[in-house]
Design a protein around this motif. Structure first.
Motif, PDB file in Angstrom:
ATOM      1  N   LYS A 180      -7.186   9.028   6.676  1.00 19.44           N
ATOM      2  CA  LYS A 180      -7.009   7.706   6.074  1.00 19.44           C
ATOM      3  C   LYS A 180      -5.881   6.938   6.752  1.00 19.44           C
ATOM      4  O   LYS A 180      -6.026   5.745   7.058  1.00 19.44           O
ATOM      5  N   SER A 181      -4.748   7.594   6.953  1.00 22.12           N
ATOM      6  CA  SER A 181      -3.603   6.893   7.545  1.00 22.12           C
ATOM      7  C   SER A 181      -3.909   6.455   8.969  1.00 22.12           C
ATOM      8  O   SER A 181      -3.545   5.343   9.380  1.00 22.12           O
ATOM      9  N   LEU A 207       0.819  -1.207   0.000  1.00 22.02           N
ATOM     10  CA  LEU A 207       0.000   0.000   0.000  1.00 22.02           C
ATOM     11  C   LEU A 207       0.859   1.266   0.000  1.00 22.02           C
ATOM     12  O   LEU A 207       0.584   2.217  -0.746  1.00 22.02           O
ATOM     13  N   ILE A 247      -2.191  17.441  -3.046  1.00 23.54           N
ATOM     14  CA  ILE A 247      -2.637  16.316  -2.215  1.00 23.54           C
ATOM     15  C   ILE A 247      -3.535  16.843  -1.098  1.00 23.54           C
ATOM     16  O   ILE A 247      -3.231  17.860  -0.460  1.00 23.54           O
ATOM     17  N   GLU A 294       1.019   9.293  -1.771  1.00 32.61           N
ATOM     18  CA  GLU A 294       0.486  10.523  -1.201  1.00 32.61           C
ATOM     19  C   GLU A 294       0.620  10.535   0.321  1.00 32.61           C
ATOM     20  O   GLU A 294       0.970  11.567   0.912  1.00 32.61           O
ATOM     21  N   LEU A 295       0.360   9.391   0.962  1.00 37.97           N
ATOM     22  CA  LEU A 295       0.497   9.319   2.417  1.00 37.97           C
ATOM     23  C   LEU A 295       1.940   9.573   2.836  1.00 37.97           C
ATOM     24  O   LEU A 295       2.204  10.307   3.799  1.00 37.97           O
ATOM     25  N   THR A 341       1.393   1.929  -4.448  1.00 36.31           N
ATOM     26  CA  THR A 341       0.132   2.524  -4.866  1.00 36.31           C
ATOM     27  C   THR A 341       0.238   4.040  -4.840  1.00 36.31           C
ATOM     28  O   THR A 341       1.051   4.626  -4.103  1.00 36.31           O
ATOM     29  N   LYS A 342      -0.605   4.681  -5.629  1.00 38.14           N
ATOM     30  CA  LYS A 342      -0.656   6.145  -5.665  1.00 38.14           C
ATOM     31  C   LYS A 342      -1.062   6.698  -4.307  1.00 38.14           C
ATOM     32  O   LYS A 342      -0.512   7.693  -3.830  1.00 38.14           O
ATOM     33  N   GLN A 343      -2.040   6.034  -3.668  1.00 35.92           N
ATOM     34  CA  GLN A 343      -2.485   6.487  -2.359  1.00 35.92           C
ATOM     35  C   GLN A 343      -1.350   6.426  -1.341  1.00 35.92           C
ATOM     36  O   GLN A 343      -1.172   7.341  -0.525  1.00 35.92           O
ATOM     37  N   GLY A 344      -0.562   5.356  -1.403  1.00 40.61           N
ATOM     38  CA  GLY A 344       0.570   5.230  -0.490  1.00 40.61           C
ATOM     39  C   GLY A 344       1.621   6.309  -0.718  1.00 40.61           C
ATOM     40  O   GLY A 344       2.210   6.836   0.231  1.00 40.61           O
ATOM     41  N   SER A 391      -7.570  14.671   4.306  1.00 39.98           N
ATOM     42  CA  SER A 391      -8.040  13.328   3.970  1.00 39.98           C
ATOM     43  C   SER A 391      -6.952  12.290   4.220  1.00 39.98           C
ATOM     44  O   SER A 391      -7.229  11.202   4.738  1.00 39.98           O
ATOM     45  N   SER A 392      -5.719  12.628   3.881  1.00 39.86           N
ATOM     46  CA  SER A 392      -4.604  11.696   4.076  1.00 39.86           C
ATOM     47  C   SER A 392      -4.375  11.400   5.551  1.00 39.86           C
ATOM     48  O   SER A 392      -4.078  10.257   5.931  1.00 39.86           O
TER      49      SER A 392
END
Length: 361
Positions: free
Chosen positions: A245-246, A212, A237, A221-222, A216-219, A241-242
């Motif tokens: 989510k994290s 993750l 970013i 960004e995190l 992944t793109k989401q990872g 939201s990040s």
């Protein structure tokens, strides 16, 4: 090949290894000062952990919650957050799983997965609350998460008393057999050690952690938010939201630790006046593992081994169990003191590079 070098680069291996060695040596010195034989103590620890199939199984059981809480702390740390509330998330995971496991009666192929899922969501939502407070109100996650640990403890006790408590007991009713995640054949093979699917799910969780965050793109960004929030915001970013989510994902990991303790080990939940301590041990596990899933797996094995083996040191070598906590504390100290370890490791690494260059020439 470069990918594997990043995961297993020499400095990331030798620094924790050096910390472990120095921690064990420090423990040996303390035992000598206290009049105990460190050789006998460490031999007793080794025998306790590997002395029988039952002991091996119980050691694995001890490792499992440490692995989950270590993943919870390590994941959020990679996103720039210090999740000191894994203990509360662990407790909420236990409570969610216990409610489903006791109150519902369903076929096993629905009941057990549903109990696991609900417990994981309970832990995730409890952590997401910390993320929401930080994202919307700027509340420091260390302060809010440590306060939520106590709220989780007393809320869990309240729910147990109101919904699940067996009359005349300080524990809940037993979960229904259909909600159990124990592994009977493995337990019998290990002389009835309390074995469940938790260790396997934990290892899968470590793989998910890595995939993750680094695949992944989401990872991406995190991690970007964790490394530099201002640059991440400039890149478009969504910082708020990040953060949520994290924290939610970290809470899911911690909640799963509590889930498998209820559904796989004890099959009930007890009223408690104090926290389990697994969340705080998870901080040490994540720190020793460099907040990397591979390192966290090995760190949880070390901590679980020392924790379970401490009984052998106590009964066979007459060493107080507190000595083990001193050893663990010394390991954490040396891991945190990167300069000390790097000062020892650096000359070794420099001489190795010189030898490699000479060999290449």
């Amino acid at each position: 090949m470069d990918k594997w070098r990043n995961i297993f680069n020499p400095s990331s291996v030798f620094v924790p290894l050096g910390a472990i060695v120095l921690g064990l040596l420090s423990g040996a010195v303390i035992m000598l000062l206290g009049g105990y034989n460190p050789v006998d103590a460490y031999q007793a620890l080794f025998r306790k952990v590997f002395g029988s199939p039952y002991d091996i199984g119980e050691t694995i059981r001890t490792i499992t919650p440490l692995l989950f809480t270590g993943l919870a702390v390590g994941f959020t740390y990679r996103a720039g957050l210090f999740n000191i509330g894994a203990d509360g998330q662990y407790i909420m995971g236990m409570t969610g799983a216990a409610i489903v496991g006791i109150k519902l009666q369903l076929p096993w192929f629905i009941h057990a997965p549903l109990a696991v899922l609900v417990g994981a969501i309970f832990g995730g939502l409890w952590a997401a609350l910390v993320g929401y407070l930080k994202a919307s109100r700027g509340v420091n996650e260390v302060i809010s998460s440590i306060m939520l640990n106590w709220i989780a403890l007393y809320l869990s006790n309240y729910l147990l008393r109101a919904l699940l408590l067996e009359p005349g007991q300080q524990r809940s009713y037993f979960i229904h057999e259909s909600a159990s995640v124990s592994i009977g054949w493995l337990s019998r093979a290990l002389e009835n050690a309390r074995m469940d699917w938790g260790i396997f799910i934990g290892l899968i969780g470590a793989i998910v952690f890595y995939f993750l965050l680094w695949r992944t793109k989401q990872g991406y960004e995190l991690r970007a938010v964790g490394l530099n929030p201002d640059a991440a915001r400039y890149a478009g970013i969504n910082i708020k939201s990040s953060i949520v989510k994290s924290m939610f994902i970290g809470g899911v990991f911690a909640g799963l630790g509590g889930v498998f303790e209820v559904l796989g080990v004890f099959h009930y939940q007890v009223l408690s006046a104090a926290s389990s301590g697994y969340g705080f041990d998870g901080i040490a596990v994540a720190l020793l593992g460099g907040n990397h899933p591979v390192g966290i797996v090995f760190a949880s094995i070390l901590f679980g081994t020392l924790t379970y083996g401490s009984a052998g040191m106590n009964f066979s070598a007459d060493v107080p169990t507190e000595i083990v906590r001193i050893v663990i504390g010394a390991v954490i100290f040396f891991v945190a003191s990167h300069g000390i370890i790097q000062g020892i490791v650096k000359p070794f690494m420099a001489s190795r590079r010189k030898l490699d260059k000479k060999g290449a020439a």
